[in-house]
Each structure stands twice: as C-alpha cells, then as structure tokens.
Enzyme design. Sequence first.
Site, mmCIF file in Angstrom:
data_model
loop_
_atom_site.group_PDB
_atom_site.id
_atom_site.type_symbol
_atom_site.label_atom_id
_atom_site.label_comp_id
_atom_site.label_asym_id
_atom_site.label_seq_id
_atom_site.Cartn_x
_atom_site.Cartn_y
_atom_site.Cartn_z
ATOM 1 N N ARG A 23 -7.277 27.301 -7.257
ATOM 2 C CA ARG A 23 -7.928 25.987 -7.053
ATOM 3 C C ARG A 23 -7.212 25.186 -5.970
ATOM 4 O O ARG A 23 -7.782 24.286 -5.353
ATOM 5 C CB ARG A 23 -7.899 25.192 -8.376
ATOM 6 N N GLU A 28 4.660 17.759 -9.797
ATOM 7 C CA GLU A 28 5.060 16.440 -10.266
ATOM 8 C C GLU A 28 5.755 15.735 -9.101
ATOM 9 O O GLU A 28 6.809 16.170 -8.640
ATOM 10 C CB GLU A 28 6.015 16.556 -11.455
ATOM 11 N N ASN A 48 4.669 1.805 -2.155
ATOM 12 C CA ASN A 48 4.052 1.382 -0.882
ATOM 13 C C ASN A 48 3.347 2.567 -0.248
ATOM 14 O O ASN A 48 3.708 3.728 -0.479
ATOM 15 C CB ASN A 48 5.125 0.869 0.089
ATOM 16 N N HIS A 61 14.340 -0.547 9.133
ATOM 17 C CA HIS A 61 14.314 -1.717 8.256
ATOM 18 C C HIS A 61 15.211 -1.564 7.026
ATOM 19 O O HIS A 61 15.477 -0.453 6.561
ATOM 20 C CB HIS A 61 12.879 -1.956 7.757
ATOM 21 N N LYS A 71 14.728 3.876 -1.683
ATOM 22 C CA LYS A 71 13.365 4.346 -1.391
ATOM 23 C C LYS A 71 13.286 5.856 -1.593
ATOM 24 O O LYS A 71 14.149 6.610 -1.129
ATOM 25 C CB LYS A 71 12.981 4.003 0.058
ATOM 26 N N TYR A 131 5.812 5.704 -0.593
ATOM 27 C CA TYR A 131 7.162 5.662 -1.121
ATOM 28 C C TYR A 131 7.308 4.690 -2.279
ATOM 29 O O TYR A 131 6.580 3.715 -2.392
ATOM 30 C CB TYR A 131 8.176 5.328 -0.029
ATOM 31 N N ASP A 167 9.280 -5.335 15.397
ATOM 32 C CA ASP A 167 10.348 -4.321 15.466
ATOM 33 C C ASP A 167 10.981 -4.255 16.845
ATOM 34 O O ASP A 167 12.125 -3.863 17.007
ATOM 35 C CB ASP A 167 9.798 -2.948 15.057
HETATM 36 C C1 LIG Z 1 7.111 -3.750 3.460
HETATM 37 C C2 LIG Z 1 6.036 -4.643 2.929
HETATM 38 C C3 LIG Z 1 5.168 -5.311 3.773
HETATM 39 N N1 LIG Z 1 4.201 -6.117 3.242
HETATM 40 C C4 LIG Z 1 3.281 -6.777 4.190
HETATM 41 C C5 LIG Z 1 3.976 -7.634 5.218
HETATM 42 C C6 LIG Z 1 3.134 -7.478 6.457
HETATM 43 O O1 LIG Z 1 2.115 -8.485 6.504
HETATM 44 C C7 LIG Z 1 2.457 -6.114 6.294
HETATM 45 C C8 LIG Z 1 3.074 -5.043 7.184
HETATM 46 O O2 LIG Z 1 4.464 -5.068 6.943
HETATM 47 P P1 LIG Z 1 5.449 -4.340 7.939
HETATM 48 O O3 LIG Z 1 4.948 -4.480 9.348
HETATM 49 O O4 LIG Z 1 6.845 -4.811 7.629
HETATM 50 O O5 LIG Z 1 5.262 -2.814 7.475
HETATM 51 P P2 LIG Z 1 6.218 -1.592 7.954
HETATM 52 O O6 LIG Z 1 6.584 -1.734 9.390
HETATM 53 O O7 LIG Z 1 5.548 -0.350 7.515
HETATM 54 O O8 LIG Z 1 7.531 -1.830 7.094
HETATM 55 C C9 LIG Z 1 8.135 -0.810 6.342
HETATM 56 O O9 LIG Z 1 8.659 0.087 7.271
HETATM 57 C C10 LIG Z 1 9.843 0.804 6.966
HETATM 58 C C11 LIG Z 1 9.584 2.254 7.265
HETATM 59 C C12 LIG Z 1 10.435 0.626 5.640
HETATM 60 O O10 LIG Z 1 11.252 1.428 5.192
HETATM 61 C C13 LIG Z 1 10.120 -0.566 4.857
HETATM 62 O O11 LIG Z 1 9.682 -0.183 3.569
HETATM 63 C C14 LIG Z 1 9.125 -1.489 5.439
HETATM 64 O O12 LIG Z 1 9.857 -2.453 6.173
HETATM 65 O O13 LIG Z 1 2.626 -5.756 4.913
HETATM 66 C C15 LIG Z 1 4.038 -6.296 1.895
HETATM 67 O O14 LIG Z 1 3.148 -7.050 1.444
HETATM 68 N N2 LIG Z 1 4.896 -5.653 1.038
HETATM 69 C C16 LIG Z 1 5.899 -4.816 1.498
HETATM 70 O O15 LIG Z 1 6.644 -4.243 0.680
#
Ligand SMILES: Cc1cn([C@H]2C[C@H](O)[C@@H](COP(=O)(O)OP(=O)(O)O[C@H]3O[C@H](C)C(=O)[C@H](O)[C@H]3O)O2)c(=O)[nH]c1=O
Length: 180
Positions: A23, A28, A48, A61, A71, A131, A167
């Site tokens: 299939r 897990e 996330n 980050h 994470k 994650y 970033d």
């Molecule tokens: C991380 C996060 C973001 N947000 C909101 C805030 C922003 O409006 C939107 C995008 O966030 P951001 O641009 O920070 O997403 P990434 O660039 O993927 O950030 C992540 O990227 C690297 C790889 C990481 O390890 C972290 O978990 C995290 O910082 O989602 C949320 O509502 N909850 C959350 O936990």
Amino acid sequence: MNITKTPIEGLLIIEPRIFNDNRGYFFESYNKSTFNEAGITDEFVQDNQSKSQKGTLRGLHFQAPPFAQGKLVRVIQGKVLDIAVDIRKNSPTFGQHYSIELSAENQLQFWIPAGFAHGFITLEDDTIFTYKCTNFYNKASEGGIIWNDPDLNIDWGKIDVLVSDKDQILPQLKDFTSPF
Ligand SMILES: Cc1cn([C@H]2C[C@H](O)[C@@H](COP(=O)(O)OP(=O)(O)O[C@H]3O[C@H](C)C(=O)[C@H](O)[C@H]3O)O2)c(=O)[nH]c1=O
C-alpha cells in the site's frame, strides 16, 4: 528508530523505523516513550509547518530564554539543507554548525535543542517543512544571525537564494552577545 549523534553535542539525527508494504509506508513520526529513551525528553507544545519554493532560505533564527525552543524538524515534501549553529557561549563548538539534508525521501528527523540558531534552504520546489517546538512562539524574544555570516562559513550550495527582508538585516554572530 535509530538515533545518531553528531560532532556537535546535543544535535541528534533520528531515522524512523519505516514499515513498507504494497500500500505504501507507515512510520511513527513521534513517540514520547521512544524519544524519551533516546534522551529527547523535552515536552513539545507547538507544531509548525511552512511551504517554500526552491532556493528559499529561512533563518538563521532562535528565540532567547525564557522562550528558547528545542526543535524536532523534518521534511514531508521536497528536500532541504538544514543548518544548526551552536551559539552556546561556553560550548567548545561555539560558532560551529552542522548541516544535514532532510527530505521526504530519506524521512530523517533532526533534533536541535535550545542554544542553536536554525535555518534551512530548500532544494526543491513546493518543499513542506514541519517541526515540533518545545516552547511557544514569542516574537519579542526572536533573534537571529545573517545567513551569509563570513565567520560561520556555511556552504548553502550553488543556487540563488530567496531571503525575507527581515532575515536580510540579521546581525553577524560577532556583533551580538548570545543569550545562551
Ligand atoms: C515562527 C512563527 C511565525 N509566526 C508568524 C509570524 C509571521 O507573521 C509569519 C512568518 O514568520 P517567519 O517569517 O518568522 O517564518 P520563518 O522564516 O519560517 O521562521 C522560522 O524559520 C526558522 C527556520 C526557524 O527555525 C523558526 O522556527 C522560525 O523563525 O508567521 C507564527 O505565528 N508563529 C511562529 O511560531
């Protein structure tokens, strides 16, 4: 499940036991008991998921204490090069990084405890990265390191990168004091 240590203390690679049949497959992706036995005893409180086109670079980050996050990361569609940078001030590997390819094909998971800056670059279009986190999102405690910090000397590969405006203005490691 097979757990492998890395040259940087704390970082672990998890290879799940995959059951294949006519299939498809089953495994897990998380089991509190087996992960605890492997030394990953932190409680996860938030999951996330992000989707990105090829060449998207998210990171590097971290969240500062008391909102520091461990994470458990994996890829459920596509492929990434995942990077964890040790920013624990007293660590013998401070400033060093470990990189690993995570993909829907290899099904590997990567455990990154608090004390690391994390990021990845996607190697395929429509890559879905998911994650588990050991602490809740706290925007005010977010910090980061610029992806191309010359002191880190990370080889992100030879593809054009797409980086968010947020970033692109992150500091170099030498220009801030780590909170870990
Ligand atoms: C991380 C996060 C973001 N947000 C909101 C805030 C922003 O409006 C939107 C995008 O966030 P951001 O641009 O920070 O997403 P990434 O660039 O993927 O950030 C992540 O990227 C690297 C790889 C990481 O390890 C972290 O978990 C995290 O910082 O989602 C949320 O509502 N909850 C959350 O936990």
